[in-house]
Scaffold this active site. Structure first.
Site, PDB file in Angstrom:
ATOM      1  N   LYS A 173     -55.200  10.268  63.747  1.00 34.60           N
ATOM      2  CA  LYS A 173     -55.233  10.680  62.352  1.00 34.60           C
ATOM      3  C   LYS A 173     -54.674  12.102  62.261  1.00 34.60           C
ATOM      4  O   LYS A 173     -55.052  12.982  63.040  1.00 34.60           O
ATOM      5  CB  LYS A 173     -56.660  10.633  61.812  1.00 34.60           C
ATOM      6  N   LYS A 192     -53.818  -4.999  54.938  1.00 33.73           N
ATOM      7  CA  LYS A 192     -55.270  -4.908  55.098  1.00 33.73           C
ATOM      8  C   LYS A 192     -55.908  -5.895  54.137  1.00 33.73           C
ATOM      9  O   LYS A 192     -55.527  -5.953  52.958  1.00 33.73           O
ATOM     10  CB  LYS A 192     -55.768  -3.488  54.808  1.00 33.73           C
TER      11      LYS A 192
END
Length: 330
Positions: A151, A248
């Protein structure tokens, strides 16, 4: 006519360690769970929703209740797509219907989805935002992970983060996820560090709506659309801006639409990634079906939470396998 009993609930799952990504720190996760029973068989689905769509999990049972009469009288998956917008609510209900169908028919969900098998998949393991040395330590703490996703924060330390992780994990596949935290200028400034660290993929560098700045550019690393793509209707407009689409199930509103997204991405010659909005194996198992079509598989929700349901997927050896998980199994 069969009468279907539906139950809707919310569960709270504390994280073992805080989950940090651009602009956010999460210490727990609320999940919406939908269960359907035909008197003999039960199907289950789980949704986390889409946080940037302001979709509170606490409101999901009430939203599902609006469909109770139609669900109890046998609403189909195709009909569901017309009744609810793409959301965590629709995802959980859609996946519960897939699960119930597999139990009633004796045909596994993956086979109903047109697959000949459900292969084990290399699974990305995500590293939360931290100082470069701490992210390197986190990478060393998961030696079995074959693929890592870092991240990014857009704070000037991202280059140091990727260099630090690459220095301790020279053989790993590495992707990075900016979660909209970069500008076109900081993206261009970051590319030399990403190239030096042999980064394989960069997710969602720019804010949604700023994708036009990526149009037609010959980037040295493939770019993946995440927040910029929700359902199949979004994909064509991104074909000249991104090389990879991140599907997703919470964004798509279930496995039914997620499979349509995979078909559309392939039609346009784009690569496919399956990701997750976090959750347990109840949410990752349907993602494994999408994952059979994917170049990158990021179904590490239970690893980020730090625990899972009993009888969950098998995450050993840097892979994800069906293991003891019964979702979608006949």
């Amino acid at each position: 006519m069969t009468k279907y009993d539906w139950q809707f609930s919310v569960e709270s799952w504390p994280f073992r360690t805080p989950y940090r990504f651009a602009g956010h720190v999460w210490t727990s996760l609320d999940l919406f769970v939908a269960r359907v029973n035909d008197g003999t068989h039960e199907g289950i689905g789980e949704g986390a929703g889409v946080y940037y769509h302001d979709e509170p999990v606490a409101d999901m049972p009430a939203r599902a209740e609006l469909l109770r009469d139609r669900l109890e009288n046998g609403l189909t998956r195709d009909e569901l797509q017309q009744c609810l917008p793409a959301s965590g609510v629709r995802n959980a209900i859609d996946c519960a219907l897939w699960d119930l169908e597999s139990k009633r028919s004796g045909v596994a969900a993956w086979r109903s989805a047109g697959l000949s098998s459900l292969r084990p998949l290399t699974c990305v393991q995500t590293l939360s935002i931290a100082d470069p040395d701490d992210m390197a330590a986190a990478a060393l703490a998961v030696p079995s992970a074959r693929a890592l996703k870092l991240k990014l924060a857009g704070d000037g330390l991202d280059g140091a983060r990727v260099r630090a992780v690459r220095s301790v994990r020279p053989a790993a596949w590495i992707g990075v996820d900016a979660n909209q935290s970069l500008t076109l200028r900081t993206l261009e400034e970051l590319f030399p560090a990403l190239g030096e660290a042999k980064v394989d993929l960069l997710e969602q560098p720019l804010a949604v709506g700023q994708d036009a700045g990526l149009e037609g550019r010959d980037w040295p690393i493939p770019l993946a659309a995440d927040e910029s793509v929700q359902t199949a209707t979004d994909i064509a407009a991104l074909a000249g801006r991104y090389q990879v689409i991140n599907i997703k199930l919470d964004k798509a509103g279930g496995l039914t639409e997620a499979l349509r997204m995979a078909d559309e991405a392939r039609r346009l010659g784009m690569k496919i990634m399956v990701g997750n909005m976090l959750g347990t194996s109840r949410a990752m198992a349907p993602g494994m079906i999408v994952g059979q079509h994917c170049d990158v598989v990021d179904l590490d929700g239970p690893l980020l939470i730090g625990r899972d349901i009993a009888g969950g997927l098998d995450y050993s050896g840097g892979m994800v396998r069906a293991g003891a998980c019964r979702w979608g199994q006949a």
